[in-house]
Design a protein around this motif. Structure first.
Motif, short mmCIF file in Angstrom:
data_model
loop_
_atom_site.label_atom_id
_atom_site.label_comp_id
_atom_site.label_asym_id
_atom_site.label_seq_id
_atom_site.Cartn_x
_atom_site.Cartn_y
_atom_site.Cartn_z
N CYS A 10 0.85 -1.20 0.00
CA CYS A 10 0.00 0.00 0.00
C CYS A 10 0.88 1.24 0.00
O CYS A 10 2.04 1.20 0.39
CB CYS A 10 -0.91 -0.01 1.23
SG CYS A 10 -2.07 -1.39 1.25
N SER A 11 0.30 2.36 -0.40
CA SER A 11 1.05 3.62 -0.44
C SER A 11 1.27 4.19 0.96
O SER A 11 2.13 5.03 1.15
CB SER A 11 0.33 4.63 -1.32
OG SER A 11 -0.96 4.87 -0.83
N TRP A 12 0.50 3.73 1.95
CA TRP A 12 0.58 4.26 3.30
C TRP A 12 1.42 3.35 4.20
O TRP A 12 1.55 2.16 3.96
CB TRP A 12 -0.81 4.45 3.89
CG TRP A 12 -1.79 3.36 3.60
CD1 TRP A 12 -2.67 3.28 2.56
CD2 TRP A 12 -1.99 2.15 4.36
NE1 TRP A 12 -3.40 2.12 2.63
CE2 TRP A 12 -3.01 1.41 3.72
CE3 TRP A 12 -1.42 1.63 5.51
CZ2 TRP A 12 -3.45 0.18 4.19
CZ3 TRP A 12 -1.86 0.40 5.98
CH2 TRP A 12 -2.87 -0.31 5.32
N GLU A 13 1.95 3.97 5.23
CA GLU A 13 2.70 3.24 6.26
C GLU A 13 1.72 2.74 7.31
O GLU A 13 0.63 3.30 7.46
CB GLU A 13 3.74 4.17 6.92
CG GLU A 13 4.84 4.63 5.99
CD GLU A 13 5.78 3.51 5.54
OE1 GLU A 13 5.81 2.44 6.19
OE2 GLU A 13 6.47 3.71 4.53
N PRO A 14 2.06 1.68 8.04
CA PRO A 14 1.16 1.21 9.09
C PRO A 14 0.83 2.31 10.10
O PRO A 14 1.69 3.12 10.45
CB PRO A 14 1.95 0.08 9.77
CG PRO A 14 2.94 -0.35 8.75
CD PRO A 14 3.27 0.88 7.94
N CYS A 15 -0.37 2.31 10.54
CA CYS A 15 -0.87 3.26 11.54
C CYS A 15 -0.24 2.89 12.89
O CYS A 15 -0.08 1.72 13.20
CB CYS A 15 -2.38 3.13 11.58
SG CYS A 15 -3.20 4.26 12.65
N GLU A 23 -3.99 8.60 15.40
CA GLU A 23 -3.58 8.67 13.98
C GLU A 23 -4.66 8.06 13.09
O GLU A 23 -4.98 8.58 12.02
CB GLU A 23 -2.26 7.93 13.79
CG GLU A 23 -1.71 7.98 12.38
CD GLU A 23 -0.43 7.18 12.23
OE1 GLU A 23 -0.13 6.79 11.09
OE2 GLU A 23 0.28 6.92 13.23
N ALA A 24 -5.25 6.96 13.53
CA ALA A 24 -6.32 6.30 12.77
C ALA A 24 -7.54 7.20 12.67
O ALA A 24 -8.15 7.33 11.60
CB ALA A 24 -6.68 4.97 13.41
N ILE A 25 -7.91 7.85 13.76
CA ILE A 25 -9.06 8.76 13.76
C ILE A 25 -8.80 9.91 12.80
O ILE A 25 -9.68 10.29 12.01
CB ILE A 25 -9.35 9.27 15.19
CG1 ILE A 25 -9.92 8.13 16.03
CG2 ILE A 25 -10.29 10.47 15.16
CD1 ILE A 25 -10.01 8.44 17.52
N LYS A 26 -7.60 10.45 12.81
CA LYS A 26 -7.27 11.55 11.90
C LYS A 26 -7.35 11.08 10.44
O LYS A 26 -7.89 11.78 9.59
CB LYS A 26 -5.88 12.10 12.21
CG LYS A 26 -5.48 13.25 11.28
CD LYS A 26 -4.24 13.95 11.77
CE LYS A 26 -3.73 15.03 10.85
NZ LYS A 26 -4.68 15.76 10.07
N TYR A 27 -6.81 9.90 10.15
CA TYR A 27 -6.84 9.40 8.77
C TYR A 27 -8.29 9.17 8.31
O TYR A 27 -8.66 9.57 7.21
CB TYR A 27 -6.04 8.09 8.65
CG TYR A 27 -6.06 7.55 7.24
CD1 TYR A 27 -5.23 8.10 6.26
CD2 TYR A 27 -6.93 6.54 6.87
CE1 TYR A 27 -5.27 7.63 4.96
CE2 TYR A 27 -6.97 6.07 5.57
CZ TYR A 27 -6.14 6.61 4.62
OH TYR A 27 -6.19 6.16 3.33
N ILE A 28 -9.09 8.55 9.15
CA ILE A 28 -10.49 8.32 8.77
C ILE A 28 -11.20 9.65 8.56
O ILE A 28 -11.92 9.83 7.57
CB ILE A 28 -11.20 7.45 9.83
CG1 ILE A 28 -10.64 6.02 9.80
CG2 ILE A 28 -12.72 7.44 9.58
CD1 ILE A 28 -11.13 5.14 10.93
N THR A 29 -10.98 10.59 9.45
CA THR A 29 -11.64 11.89 9.35
C THR A 29 -11.18 12.66 8.10
O THR A 29 -12.00 13.19 7.35
CB THR A 29 -11.35 12.74 10.61
OG1 THR A 29 -11.83 12.03 11.75
CG2 THR A 29 -12.03 14.10 10.53
#
Length: 181
Positions: free
Chosen positions: A44-49, A54-60
């Protein structure tokens, strides 16, 4: 215009093993199952959370604002991954998907890709080509696309830099005139 207005309601596979729906912030704990897994993030283009915040920010910031992203859910409505459509240009879209490792090799990604491919040309009639770019090392994802009926067009050598590494990618396509398998 709200980009989410164009998203259809929940879609289910015929046997009802999976359904697709919009992700919500309340999915954060399920999201973290796959988003924190380095093996899942490998291609994937993203690094592990690394944290719930950080997960809340990404989802938001990225998931809830995405014009076409659906949670892949089992019968209990809990997400095990997601699938998305991204614009390449006016007539081409790219499909992408990620699944928690526990569910690899069980046909869930194939079902999700088949569901989306069957509906996306109706939902977006301007699409002439649905594409998927897959790392040459991601054999499982290549197999998913082949099982659905995507055409393997070839290897795009040294096509992009991902996580600091120059990568070869396999180009797959599905046209409105193609048949699902």
């Amino acid at each position: 215009m709200d980009t989410h207005e164009t998203q259809p309601p929940v879609v289910s596979s015929p046997p009802g093993r999976i359904s697709l729906r919009r992700m919500t912030l309340s999915d954060v704990d399920d999201y973290m199952v796959w988003a924190t897994d380095a093996k899942v993030a490998r291609f994937c283009s993203w690094e592990p959370c690394t944290s719930r915040d950080e997960a809340i920010k990404y989802i938001t910031d990225s998931v809830l604002t995405h014009p076409w992203l659906k949670a892949i859910c089992l019968e209990d409505d809990r997400p095990i991954g997601y699938i998305l459509i991204m614009a390449v240009d006016n007539i081409r879209k790219e499909i992408g998907y990620v699944l928690a490792r526990k569910y690899w090799g069980k046909g869930y990604a194939t079902e999700a890709v088949r569901l989306v491919t069957a509906e996306i040309f109706k939902e977006m009639p301007e699409i002439e080509r649905l594409e998927a770019l897959v790392d040459v090392g991601n054999v499982g994802s290549q197999r998913v696309l082949e099982k659905v009926g995507f055409t393997r067009e070839g290897v795009m050598r040294k096509f992009l830099i991902m996580k600091g590494s120059l990568r070869d990618m396999v180009m797959f396509s599905f046209l409105p005139s193609d048949s699902l398998k």
